[in-house]
Design a protein around this motif. Sequence first.
Motif, mmCIF file in Angstrom:
data_model
loop_
_atom_site.group_PDB
_atom_site.id
_atom_site.type_symbol
_atom_site.label_atom_id
_atom_site.label_comp_id
_atom_site.label_asym_id
_atom_site.label_seq_id
_atom_site.Cartn_x
_atom_site.Cartn_y
_atom_site.Cartn_z
ATOM 1 N N THR A 106 1.528 13.846 -7.550
ATOM 2 C CA THR A 106 0.066 13.871 -7.565
ATOM 3 C C THR A 106 -0.404 15.327 -7.520
ATOM 4 O O THR A 106 0.298 16.193 -6.994
ATOM 5 C CB THR A 106 -0.490 13.086 -6.364
ATOM 6 N N ASN A 113 -2.254 17.101 -5.838
ATOM 7 C CA ASN A 113 -2.375 17.833 -4.576
ATOM 8 C C ASN A 113 -1.045 18.397 -4.091
ATOM 9 O O ASN A 113 -1.019 19.349 -3.337
ATOM 10 C CB ASN A 113 -2.968 16.922 -3.488
ATOM 11 N N PHE A 119 0.863 -1.187 0.000
ATOM 12 C CA PHE A 119 0.000 0.000 0.000
ATOM 13 C C PHE A 119 0.890 1.225 0.000
ATOM 14 O O PHE A 119 1.720 1.396 0.879
ATOM 15 C CB PHE A 119 -0.910 0.029 1.231
ATOM 16 N N ARG A 120 0.673 2.077 -0.998
ATOM 17 C CA ARG A 120 1.569 3.202 -1.195
ATOM 18 C C ARG A 120 0.713 4.457 -1.227
ATOM 19 O O ARG A 120 -0.329 4.478 -1.894
ATOM 20 C CB ARG A 120 2.252 2.912 -2.530
ATOM 21 N N PRO A 121 1.111 5.511 -0.476
ATOM 22 C CA PRO A 121 0.297 6.731 -0.452
ATOM 23 C C PRO A 121 0.117 7.302 -1.855
ATOM 24 O O PRO A 121 1.034 7.242 -2.672
ATOM 25 C CB PRO A 121 1.122 7.692 0.402
ATOM 26 N N SER A 122 -1.059 7.809 -2.116
ATOM 27 C CA SER A 122 -1.331 8.408 -3.411
ATOM 28 C C SER A 122 -2.375 9.489 -3.233
ATOM 29 O O SER A 122 -2.626 9.925 -2.104
ATOM 30 C CB SER A 122 -1.808 7.337 -4.384
ATOM 31 N N PHE A 123 -2.967 9.924 -4.303
ATOM 32 C CA PHE A 123 -3.965 10.985 -4.185
ATOM 33 C C PHE A 123 -5.161 10.702 -5.065
ATOM 34 O O PHE A 123 -5.023 10.428 -6.253
ATOM 35 C CB PHE A 123 -3.354 12.331 -4.592
ATOM 36 N N THR A 169 8.812 6.884 -2.944
ATOM 37 C CA THR A 169 7.674 6.132 -3.474
ATOM 38 C C THR A 169 6.718 5.741 -2.358
ATOM 39 O O THR A 169 5.496 5.891 -2.472
ATOM 40 C CB THR A 169 8.171 4.871 -4.211
ATOM 41 N N MET A 170 7.283 5.267 -1.254
ATOM 42 C CA MET A 170 6.433 4.810 -0.165
ATOM 43 C C MET A 170 5.859 5.971 0.648
ATOM 44 O O MET A 170 5.089 5.756 1.583
ATOM 45 C CB MET A 170 7.198 3.837 0.738
ATOM 46 N N ALA A 171 6.265 7.216 0.276
ATOM 47 C CA ALA A 171 5.664 8.384 0.941
ATOM 48 C C ALA A 171 4.716 9.093 -0.017
ATOM 49 O O ALA A 171 4.289 10.216 0.248
ATOM 50 C CB ALA A 171 6.756 9.331 1.422
ATOM 51 N N GLY A 172 4.390 8.453 -1.140
ATOM 52 C CA GLY A 172 3.409 9.030 -2.048
ATOM 53 C C GLY A 172 3.994 9.825 -3.196
ATOM 54 O O GLY A 172 3.264 10.393 -3.983
ATOM 55 N N GLU A 179 -3.847 12.076 6.988
ATOM 56 C CA GLU A 179 -3.128 11.457 5.877
ATOM 57 C C GLU A 179 -1.621 11.694 5.993
ATOM 58 O O GLU A 179 -0.824 10.788 5.767
ATOM 59 C CB GLU A 179 -3.627 12.000 4.535
ATOM 60 N N TYR A 187 2.246 3.300 5.560
ATOM 61 C CA TYR A 187 1.021 2.518 5.369
ATOM 62 C C TYR A 187 1.263 1.059 5.749
ATOM 63 O O TYR A 187 0.370 0.368 6.218
ATOM 64 C CB TYR A 187 0.562 2.578 3.905
ATOM 65 N N PRO A 209 -7.102 9.234 3.898
ATOM 66 C CA PRO A 209 -5.908 8.990 3.089
ATOM 67 C C PRO A 209 -6.223 8.120 1.867
ATOM 68 O O PRO A 209 -7.143 7.316 1.901
ATOM 69 C CB PRO A 209 -4.988 8.210 4.029
ATOM 70 N N SER A 210 -5.397 8.295 0.828
ATOM 71 C CA SER A 210 -5.551 7.530 -0.406
ATOM 72 C C SER A 210 -4.354 6.612 -0.577
ATOM 73 O O SER A 210 -3.269 6.919 -0.095
ATOM 74 C CB SER A 210 -5.593 8.463 -1.611
ATOM 75 N N ALA A 211 -4.573 5.511 -1.267
ATOM 76 C CA ALA A 211 -3.463 4.593 -1.503
ATOM 77 C C ALA A 211 -3.558 3.968 -2.876
ATOM 78 O O ALA A 211 -4.640 3.816 -3.439
ATOM 79 C CB ALA A 211 -3.448 3.489 -0.449
#
Lengths: 354, 804
Positions: free
Chosen positions: B163, B165, A260-264, B27-30, B465, B473, A270-272
Amino acid sequence: MMAVSNLSSDVIPDSVMKANIAEIERVSLREVADVTDMAGLQGLRLKYLGRKGVVTALLREVSQQPPESRAQWGKSCNELKNRIETALEERSSVILASGASASLLKQAIDVTLPGRTLPRGGIHPIVKVSNEICTIFTSMGFSIADGPEVETDSYNFSSLNIPKDHSSRDMQDTFYVTDDVVLRTHTSPVQIRVMEGTNPPLRIISPGRVYRPDWDITHSPMFHQIEGFVVDIGVTFGDLKGVLLLFLQKIFGEDTILRFRPSFFPFTEPSAEVDIQCGICHGSGCRSCSHSGWLEILGCGMIDPAVFANVGYDYDKFSGFAFGVGVERVVMLKYGVSDIRHFFENDVRFLEQF
Amino acid sequence: MLISLKWLNEHVDIADITPDAIAQKLTMAGLEVEGIEEKHPAFSGVIVARVVDIEVHSDANRLLLCQIFTGTETVPVVCGADNIAAGSVVPLANVGATLPGREKIGASSIRGVVSHGMLCSEEELGIGSDNSGIMLLPENLPLGRELAEVLNLGDTTLNVSITPNRADCYSIIGIAREVAALFDRPLKEVSCELKQVESHIAEFASVKIDAPHLCPRYSAMMIAGVKIGQSPLWMRQRLEAVGIRAISNVVDVTNYVMMEMGQPLHAFDYELLAGGKIIVRSSQDGEKFVSLDGKERILRKEILMICDAEKPVAIAGIMGGDNSEICPETKTVLLESAYFNPVSIRKSARYLGMGTDASLRFEKGIDPNGVLTALKRAAYLIAQTAGGVIYNGCIDEYPQRVEVAQGIQLRENKMASLIGMVIPQEEVMRIFTSLGMECSRIKEGFLVNPPSYRVDITREADLIEEVVRIYGYDRVATTLPTFAAAVALPSGREKVEEVVSDVFSGYGYSQILTFSFINPKAVDLLNLPLADERRNFVVLRNPLVEDHGVMRTTLVYSALQTLRNNVYSGNTDLKLFEIGRVFFSKGIAELPREENRLCAVVCGMAFGQNCHFGKSPAGYYDVKGAVEGLFSALSLRNVSWRGEVTEPFLHPYRSAGIFVDEQKVGFIGELHPEVLARFDLNVVPTVLECSLDLLTELVQDTKKTIKALPKFPSSYRDVSFLVEEAVTFFAIEGYIAAANEQLLEKTTVFDVFRGKGVAAGKKSMAVRFVYRSSEKTLTEEEIKEAHERVLKALVQNSGAELRG
Ligand SMILES: [Zn+2]
């Protein structure tokens, strides 16, 4: 018949008994020697050794004899029975070895010709996998919901916290019908439609066609998504992880590893982004995973408070998660299909392989 | 966005971390790193050398013979450039060196003189566009050393997907802040020491904002006495690494600072600004403007323009004009750093079709408090790279405060119930601090002030978040919700679709999925009359191709196309079906009506190429058989097939409307020969289309009840008879029904024959009548009487002529 039928139930003289046995033996062995097929052989077996057979009847007679001769004639009869038995066995293997009778030969078929079968039909791989996914979720208590494919801008975007003239609109190129009507770019509008009309708790899955103006080997202007969402008191991010783990392991196998990797996404926070470990290189990196060791499989997150506000849900009371899976992507990974366009070209030679 | 690790290292110390480790953490921080690229210089074997002596080559005037000292020896090299002199330090490509786009350098003899290698221009080395002469190196470089090494060329870049945002991450500093937080390291200060002269900018320039809602803040500085030229190599290398083309020192600085800090800047040639004035105003409809790419743009209302006393000089936040841009003669620069309204920039950029690096950043929202910092940094770098002096002071018009969210509450309970676990207080505080957020404890949890560049953080959910994102996560415990055990049942239509798929695939049909859009000409091809509902298209405004112009109103067209493509690919025996939607426009005020339909097409041999079946072409009866199978599976009775109700694209005498409970649910038939020709088909397909929504409605009332098996045996009588060709089986069934014979259980037709022994215009039919009573075994006499009654009705009503 002949010899046996002449016997009375009275005491039979030894000489008669002896002659009878000899006669039965002679006739029966001759008949056995003459028979040429298995059916005839079976007939002889019944005639002599069957429940109403000649030897059986003789044995019955013997049992009526006085004890002193009963043992001796009993033995002789059993010996006769064994000899016929042996003759039948031997004849049987001779008939079998000689390779069936001429009459059966005439009935021979070519056992190597193809079977009589109707051309096989099949379910389209996208529908098949979509059904498989839906079944996994319905077995977890999700209900199936549906929504229009031509959708208002409001359901497709604004209500999902994607305002007009906001840069988050750039995430999805869109087919427009009018300023306010679009081809839905995702199945997420079903979230709004369902939440507007229903109060929590909700567990919904919604498969369907979606549209975006992209067309190459990994993008099709029409493709399929499955939206899933849950709203209740106390639904957590940990639950989201658990449900998706269960789902992806059912689809890709029990040993599937997730990340699971943070995204938007504007409608979750939160989004993943969920990746599965590449099954070819097991995470060490190869060509099919662009050397990252991971394959992107779906987007998800906790439903954004702005979405709750738009449908009148109380964010302080309820929480929920949502996810969207691209069905083509799942089929491509599951079956190693490299060009998404095959799914909509519908060449039967492609479809038949699933 | 491309991130140069060398550049990044200027803002946070990463020298001891591998690019892979940085990529993994980001990557793992978005901040997904989509690629890592190591960039090496395109040359090798090039060293630093010094010119000892130059003489004109005896044979050819334009060539020079140079004596070059390599640090260990002096070698002769022939050279054609004239920008060098004895003492110049230059790059020497030794014998054996490789240069981009050339063969390996060999010892050559040029007009009788041996040349031991080649002196190189920037262009020849592939590190710049300057081909005006040999590249001149700083004189203090150590002779004989590899050029790539002493110039510190080569870099690694990360391609980071950002992203929408994270507006704050469209810069080196933005990524540096994330890296600092993730690796728990401090950010480095960048130098920005301004040496300003006494002349004050206010004496020369002024800024007036007429549209403060579109331009809340506009600041400017001036640099006088600049000399326009090439930027230093290091700056050009940096820009190139992040994908920006170097132009000239002043312009390069504006781009450099934008890439570094995320603040777009614009440099005007001050002398070209009438009255030394900047006026920020909205455009007029139809106003024209030539942007610096030389294109004339026609504006509309509400596009923000930067003007001087007389004319517009830039489209704010998008592109400057060619009437005020920096040119080789520019002496004085007016530097703009501003905050423009994101929505307005986005609308204008879209309208004009001009997405630029600047507009991208403005529309996502820049740091309103970073405007001056970037301005000063740029002034400093211009003075450093282009010379000149910085005028005292800066203009900073800030009529409308840009709101920055402050004092956001984060309730610990809400966070715990949303994530499903408790993250310790100290950990939460540490995360906020590392992200540059001020954080204090309150009773329910925390009070947080995000930094002004984090325009995306405005609510509690945003804070949650951030905490989970940095916490990881993967560290959130995986749980399963406690759902009630109830299993949801599929809705009516899903159920019907499932049955359709089962039945049709079972009958050998392959399911297809075709695009929901079709070419609007399809309805002409299908002969549909002008008033036909299927001409009520939902029209797409931006289809990818003409063939996808409208949403389909029938599935038949796409199915026929699929059939044709398959036939052309050599797949001759086809049975295809599709479940999909059709769309009928209800005008622009309403969403269209959508209906789920089933479509099937067949052609070729019904049983394929199988040696056990005869050649039996697939046609009407094959499709009808499948539909009958479907109706039976759905327990739909009261079905009729009406030849008089057909479609304009079907063969008028080989097609029918399908009715269930007197309601038309679809049609079936062979394609009309005319339509066939238009589709360029050499096979004759039969098509079916049927509304699944209607079937679903009809099915819902029907519940399947299983009848007990009959207790008494049945008897049958076979009869063949001649009737007129026009008498349908449906009619015959009706005539027989008129007899109302209670003992007649079933009537089936098992042969229809025309030809030998049958008069023209007639056909012979063979029918089996099955008799049974539910109360007893019928006697011969009873059967005979019943059969006679039935035959009497048949002959009387249909004029049938009984045959033996
Ligand atoms: Zn791999």
